[in-house]
Write a protein that holds these residues in place. Structure first.
Motif, PDB file in Angstrom:
ATOM      1  N   LEU A 134      -5.775  -5.194  17.240  1.00  0.00           N
ATOM      2  CA  LEU A 134      -6.878  -5.401  16.304  1.00  0.00           C
ATOM      3  C   LEU A 134      -8.042  -6.003  17.070  1.00  0.00           C
ATOM      4  CD1 LEU A 134      -6.662  -7.044  12.777  1.00  0.00           C
ATOM      5  CD2 LEU A 134      -8.359  -7.825  14.445  1.00  0.00           C
TER       6      LEU A 134
ATOM      7  N   GLN B 264      -8.655  -1.365  13.968  1.00  0.00           N
ATOM      8  CA  GLN B 264      -7.277  -1.481  14.436  1.00  0.00           C
ATOM      9  C   GLN B 264      -6.815  -0.144  14.999  1.00  0.00           C
ATOM     10  OE1 GLN B 264      -4.758  -3.312  11.407  1.00  0.00           O
ATOM     11  NE2 GLN B 264      -6.532  -4.337  10.513  1.00  0.00           N
TER      12      GLN B 264
ATOM     13  N   TYR C 106      -3.252   2.094  15.729  1.00  0.00           N
ATOM     14  CA  TYR C 106      -1.843   2.252  15.384  1.00  0.00           C
ATOM     15  C   TYR C 106      -1.275   3.436  16.145  1.00  0.00           C
ATOM     16  CZ  TYR C 106      -2.426  -0.887  11.371  1.00  0.00           C
ATOM     17  OH  TYR C 106      -2.658  -1.976  10.559  1.00  0.00           O
TER      18      TYR C 106
ATOM     19  N   TYR D 224       0.841  -1.200   0.000  1.00  0.00           N
ATOM     20  CA  TYR D 224       0.000   0.000   0.000  1.00  0.00           C
ATOM     21  C   TYR D 224       0.879   1.254   0.000  1.00  0.00           C
ATOM     22  CZ  TYR D 224      -2.991  -3.570   2.143  1.00  0.00           C
ATOM     23  OH  TYR D 224      -3.674  -4.731   2.419  1.00  0.00           O
TER      24      TYR D 224
ATOM     25  N   ASN E 295     -15.338  -5.148   9.403  1.00  0.00           N
ATOM     26  CA  ASN E 295     -14.846  -6.484   9.751  1.00  0.00           C
ATOM     27  C   ASN E 295     -14.029  -6.411  11.030  1.00  0.00           C
ATOM     28  OD1 ASN E 295     -15.803  -7.980   7.422  1.00  0.00           O
ATOM     29  ND2 ASN E 295     -14.258  -6.854   6.245  1.00  0.00           N
ATOM     30  N   ASN E 296     -13.187  -5.389  11.116  1.00  0.00           N
ATOM     31  CA  ASN E 296     -12.399  -5.189  12.317  1.00  0.00           C
ATOM     32  C   ASN E 296     -11.981  -3.733  12.419  1.00  0.00           C
ATOM     33  OD1 ASN E 296      -9.490  -4.714  11.306  1.00  0.00           O
ATOM     34  ND2 ASN E 296     -10.014  -6.614  10.260  1.00  0.00           N
TER      35      ASN E 296
ATOM     36  N   HIS F 250       1.569  -1.079  14.465  1.00  0.00           N
ATOM     37  CA  HIS F 250       0.290  -1.681  14.832  1.00  0.00           C
ATOM     38  C   HIS F 250       0.266  -1.984  16.324  1.00  0.00           C
ATOM     39  CE1 HIS F 250      -2.537  -5.111  15.283  1.00  0.00           C
ATOM     40  NE2 HIS F 250      -3.252  -4.387  14.457  1.00  0.00           N
TER      41      HIS F 250
ATOM     42  N   PHE G 138      -3.849   6.412  15.956  1.00  0.00           N
ATOM     43  CA  PHE G 138      -4.842   6.388  14.884  1.00  0.00           C
ATOM     44  C   PHE G 138      -5.686   5.122  14.974  1.00  0.00           C
ATOM     45  CE2 PHE G 138      -3.266   9.859  12.304  1.00  0.00           C
ATOM     46  CZ  PHE G 138      -1.930   9.939  12.646  1.00  0.00           C
TER      47      PHE G 138
ATOM     48  N   LEU H  69      -7.543  -0.483   4.596  1.00  0.00           N
ATOM     49  CA  LEU H  69      -7.922   0.218   5.812  1.00  0.00           C
ATOM     50  C   LEU H  69      -8.211   1.684   5.523  1.00  0.00           C
ATOM     51  CD1 LEU H  69      -5.225  -1.168   8.289  1.00  0.00           C
ATOM     52  CD2 LEU H  69      -7.589  -1.924   8.017  1.00  0.00           C
TER      53      LEU H  69
ATOM     54  N   HIS I 171      -8.483  -9.253   7.302  1.00  0.00           N
ATOM     55  CA  HIS I 171      -8.433  -8.959   8.732  1.00  0.00           C
ATOM     56  C   HIS I 171      -7.033  -8.985   9.324  1.00  0.00           C
ATOM     57  CE1 HIS I 171     -12.445  -9.855   7.720  1.00  0.00           C
ATOM     58  NE2 HIS I 171     -12.375 -11.132   7.903  1.00  0.00           N
TER      59      HIS I 171
ATOM     60  N   SER J 115      -7.345  -6.299   2.689  1.00  0.00           N
ATOM     61  CA  SER J 115      -7.089  -5.624   3.949  1.00  0.00           C
ATOM     62  C   SER J 115      -6.947  -4.133   3.740  1.00  0.00           C
ATOM     63  CB  SER J 115      -5.820  -6.189   4.602  1.00  0.00           C
ATOM     64  OG  SER J 115      -6.037  -7.498   5.039  1.00  0.00           O
TER      65      SER J 115
ATOM     66  N   LEU K 298      -3.878   9.272   7.452  1.00  0.00           N
ATOM     67  CA  LEU K 298      -3.334   8.697   6.225  1.00  0.00           C
ATOM     68  C   LEU K 298      -4.428   8.593   5.166  1.00  0.00           C
ATOM     69  CD1 LEU K 298      -1.278   7.840   8.437  1.00  0.00           C
ATOM     70  CD2 LEU K 298      -0.924   5.750   7.124  1.00  0.00           C
TER      71      LEU K 298
ATOM     72  N   PHE L 218      -8.115   5.262   7.632  1.00  0.00           N
ATOM     73  CA  PHE L 218      -7.575   5.820   8.859  1.00  0.00           C
ATOM     74  C   PHE L 218      -8.314   7.081   9.265  1.00  0.00           C
ATOM     75  CE2 PHE L 218      -3.730   3.422   9.819  1.00  0.00           C
ATOM     76  CZ  PHE L 218      -3.602   2.672   8.662  1.00  0.00           C
TER      77      PHE L 218
ATOM     78  N   ASP M 250     -11.455  -1.640   8.823  1.00  0.00           N
ATOM     79  CA  ASP M 250     -11.503  -2.561   7.695  1.00  0.00           C
ATOM     80  C   ASP M 250     -12.991  -2.758   7.417  1.00  0.00           C
ATOM     81  OD1 ASP M 250     -10.160  -5.938   7.145  1.00  0.00           O
ATOM     82  OD2 ASP M 250     -11.506  -4.693   5.961  1.00  0.00           O
TER      83      ASP M 250
ATOM     84  N   ARG N 275     -11.953  -7.518  16.407  1.00  0.00           N
ATOM     85  CA  ARG N 275     -12.898  -7.943  15.375  1.00  0.00           C
ATOM     86  C   ARG N 275     -14.306  -7.480  15.716  1.00  0.00           C
ATOM     87  NH1 ARG N 275      -9.498 -10.960  12.556  1.00  0.00           N
ATOM     88  NH2 ARG N 275      -7.953 -12.223  13.622  1.00  0.00           N
TER      89      ARG N 275
END
Lengths: 113, 113
Positions: free
Chosen positions: B48, B33, B35, A33, B30-31, B45, B88, B101, A99, B99, A43, B103, B92, B50
């Motif tokens: 995470l 996260q 950071y 990415y 889905n999840n 990271h 941050f 994401l 995930h 995957s 971001l 932010f 997802d 779910r």
């Protein structure tokens, strides 16, 4: 050491010039990415690739181009068509499965003079 | 478009205190996260969670997720000066493939010694 590297750390460009940012990973990740980060901001996704020889536009792809000829490498070219290219550019990779977290490189700070 | 929005934008606390950051999002996920980013560096990271989980712990970190309110919180207990960074959240989304994401804008945390 496994990881993701970006080069150079700092890059200066004159207006009207194209410039290519390097991103390499040895994590054996399928997905890679490119993000752009402006001061004090989050971001924004430029391009992403889930497999070799395939990539998709993100939210702000205009003025950028990418290639994914090798699994390990995902270079980003900032073209002269990008009107405001000065920013911090971050490359990331993930296993590409659903995930999973992304692993980030240290970033390249691009300044247009 | 930014999916996640963090609150507060900036937080300043004393060492030893707890820090709580919140994240709101708009679509089904889905999840989610979290950071961390030290100034001028890449993201790291943290955790995470779910969509079918409500709470998760990792060391001094505690994350909660409320899918009915489309919100999450990150709690850092017994903060240290080294926790000073931007945090941050990233989502997802269910409708995206792989995957990818999205932010948020981040919370700048300052822990004063």
């Amino acid at each position: 050491d496994g990881g993701i590297t970006q080069s150079p750390k700092y890059l200066f460009r004159k207006e009207g010039q194209n410039v290519t940012l390097s991103c390499e990973q040895n994590l054996n990740h399928d997905a890679m990415y490119w993000y752009r980060q402006d001061p004090g901001q989050g971001l924004r996704l430029i391009y992403y690739s889930q497999i070799v020889n395939d990539f998709q536009k993100g939210d702000i792809a205009e003025g950028y181009s990418v290639s994914r000829e090798k699994k390990e490498s995902f270079p980003l070219t900032v073209t002269s068509a990008q009107k405001n290219p000065t920013a911090f550019y971050l490359c990331a990779s993930s296993t590409g499965l659903y995930h999973n977290e992304q692993f980030f490189g240290p970033g390249t700070r691009l300044t247009v003079l | 478009s930014q999916q996640g929005e963090e609150d507060p934008q900036a937080l300043s606390i004393q060492e030893g205190e707890n820090a709580t950051m919140n994240c709101s999002y708009k679509t089904s996920i889905n999840n989610l996260q979290w950071y961390r980013q030290n100034s001028g560096r890449g993201l790291v990271h943290l955790i995470l969670i779910r969509s079918n989980e409500r709470e998760k712990h990792s060391g001094r970190l505690r994350v909660t997720l409320d899918t009915s309110k489309k919100s999450s919180s990150l709690l850092i207990t017994a903060s240290r000066a080294a926790d000073t960074a931007s945090y941050f959240c990233a989502t997802d989304a269910e409708e995206t493939s792989g995957s990818r994401l999205t932010f948020g804008e981040g919370t700048q945390l300052t822990v004063n010694p």
